[in-house]
Design an enzyme around this catalytic site. Structure first.
Site, PDB file in Angstrom:
ATOM      1  N   SER A 136       0.820  -1.217   0.000  1.00 53.41           N
ATOM      2  CA  SER A 136       0.000   0.000   0.000  1.00 53.41           C
ATOM      3  C   SER A 136       0.851   1.264   0.000  1.00 53.41           C
ATOM      4  O   SER A 136       2.008   1.261   0.434  1.00 53.41           O
ATOM      5  CB  SER A 136      -0.898   0.031   1.236  1.00 53.41           C
ATOM      6  OG  SER A 136      -1.660  -1.138   1.329  1.00 53.41           O
TER       7      SER A 136
HETATM    8  N1  SAH Z   1       0.342  -5.278   4.043  1.00 56.06           N
HETATM    9  C1  SAH Z   1       0.905  -5.702   2.790  1.00 56.06           C
HETATM   10  C2  SAH Z   1      -0.050  -5.406   1.664  1.00 56.06           C
HETATM   11  C3  SAH Z   1      -0.289  -6.609   0.863  1.00 56.06           C
HETATM   12  S1  SAH Z   1      -1.639  -6.522  -0.255  1.00 56.06           S
HETATM   13  C4  SAH Z   1       2.272  -5.075   2.562  1.00 56.06           C
HETATM   14  O1  SAH Z   1       2.686  -4.250   3.392  1.00 56.06           O
HETATM   15  O2  SAH Z   1       2.943  -5.423   1.601  1.00 56.06           O
HETATM   16  C5  SAH Z   1      -2.763  -7.619   0.499  1.00 56.06           C
HETATM   17  C6  SAH Z   1      -2.297  -9.038   0.718  1.00 56.06           C
HETATM   18  O3  SAH Z   1      -3.405  -9.777   1.232  1.00 56.06           O
HETATM   19  C7  SAH Z   1      -1.840  -9.773  -0.529  1.00 56.06           C
HETATM   20  O4  SAH Z   1      -0.538 -10.235  -0.352  1.00 56.06           O
HETATM   21  C8  SAH Z   1      -2.832 -10.927  -0.645  1.00 56.06           C
HETATM   22  O5  SAH Z   1      -2.257 -12.114  -1.150  1.00 56.06           O
HETATM   23  C9  SAH Z   1      -3.282 -11.101   0.788  1.00 56.06           C
HETATM   24  N2  SAH Z   1      -4.556 -11.785   0.989  1.00 56.06           N
HETATM   25  C10 SAH Z   1      -5.696 -11.686   0.273  1.00 56.06           C
HETATM   26  N3  SAH Z   1      -6.665 -12.476   0.805  1.00 56.06           N
HETATM   27  C11 SAH Z   1      -6.096 -13.087   1.882  1.00 56.06           C
HETATM   28  C12 SAH Z   1      -6.588 -14.016   2.856  1.00 56.06           C
HETATM   29  N4  SAH Z   1      -7.836 -14.486   2.826  1.00 56.06           N
HETATM   30  N5  SAH Z   1      -5.735 -14.428   3.825  1.00 56.06           N
HETATM   31  C13 SAH Z   1      -4.457 -13.975   3.873  1.00 56.06           C
HETATM   32  N6  SAH Z   1      -3.947 -13.095   2.978  1.00 56.06           N
HETATM   33  C14 SAH Z   1      -4.761 -12.655   2.000  1.00 56.06           C
END
Ligand code: SAH
Length: 220
Positions: free
Chosen positions: A70
């Site tokens: 993000s």
């Molecule tokens: N906080 C992260 C942002 C990642 S984007 C950072 O700092 O990089 C959101 C993430 O959520 C993605 O990696 C995606 O694979 C994950 N995601 C989506 N659905 C999910 C679920 N049900 N359980 C765990 N992770 C999930």
């Protein structure tokens, strides 16, 4: 002669200071612990080499598997809203690159984080280990149902968009727990802050936002 690598680190530190001042302070982020953590954590370590030059810019960055880390401002809004104390435990859903996980590790005592893509989880784990952060437990799987084993949590931070607030996550909050979660459609959402007190929940909208979808049993 200063070695190139040190010059490069100095450049990243300069960019990090500028990010904190212009993208965060100037836009109203006031929590000094959050600002300090964002000054400390080397965001460039969490992106692919080809995106390092953009690491401190004012936008999300691709991290592979069609996911993104993000925008710094949104990360700061989430962290500030959680009002974490250094004695607290926090659950993060969506580890992604691990950038926000590292920030949580500086702000709370114990961090539990769940990522559904094994490849992202492995890279994040390696990066967090390289930075010497030891108060983090990572699981690969569907985090839309939380991580019951270590509950209750003082805070839950969901960094993927949900169609509605997962009941399992509400149940895993402590008596004074807070949760930040983007809720809406796959294309546009509102960032919501949920507070639990005396067994009751209250909700407040923080920002309009756009996150990748939470894919799972209690997600999309
Ligand atoms: N906080 C992260 C942002 C990642 S984007 C950072 O700092 O990089 C959101 C993430 O959520 C993605 O990696 C995606 O694979 C994950 N995601 C989506 N659905 C999910 C679920 N049900 N359980 C765990 N992770 C999930």
């Amino acid at each position: 002669m200063i070695p190139i690598s040190t010059q490069q680190e100095d450049l990243y530190l300069k960019q990090r200071r500028a990010m904190v001042d212009t993208q965060l302070r100037r836009r109203g982020i006031r929590d000094e612990r959050v600002l300090e953590a964002m000054l400390q954590v080397p965001r460039h370590e969490f992106v692919l080499d080809s995106y390092r030059a953009q690491a401190y810019e004012d936008h999300p960055i691709p991290i592979g598997e069609d996911q993104t880390v993000s925008q710094p401002f949104i990360v700061a809004v989430c962290l500030q809203a959680l009002e974490l104390k250094e004695t607290e435990s926090v659950l993060e859903i969506g580890t992604g690159s691990g950038y926000q996980t590292a920030l949580l590790a500086l702000l709370a005592r114990n961090v539990y984080t769940v990522e559904r893509h094994p490849s992202l989880a492995h890279i994040a784990e390696a990066t967090l280990g390289r930075l010497g952060l030891t108060n983090i437990r990572l699981a690969v799987g569907d985090g839309s149902q939380g991580w019951r084993e270590y509950s209750p949590y003082d805070a839950v931070l969901v960094s993927a968009a949900a169609p509605r607030i997962p009941q399992s996550l509400l149940e895993q909050l402590s008596g004074t727990g807070r949760m930040v979660i983007p809720v809406g459609t796959q294309h546009t959402q509102e960032l919501q802050l949920i507070r639990k007190r005396g067994g009751e929940y209250s909700a407040e909208t923080l920002e309009g936002c756009r996150f990748v979808p939470l894919v799972g049993t209690e997600g999309f």
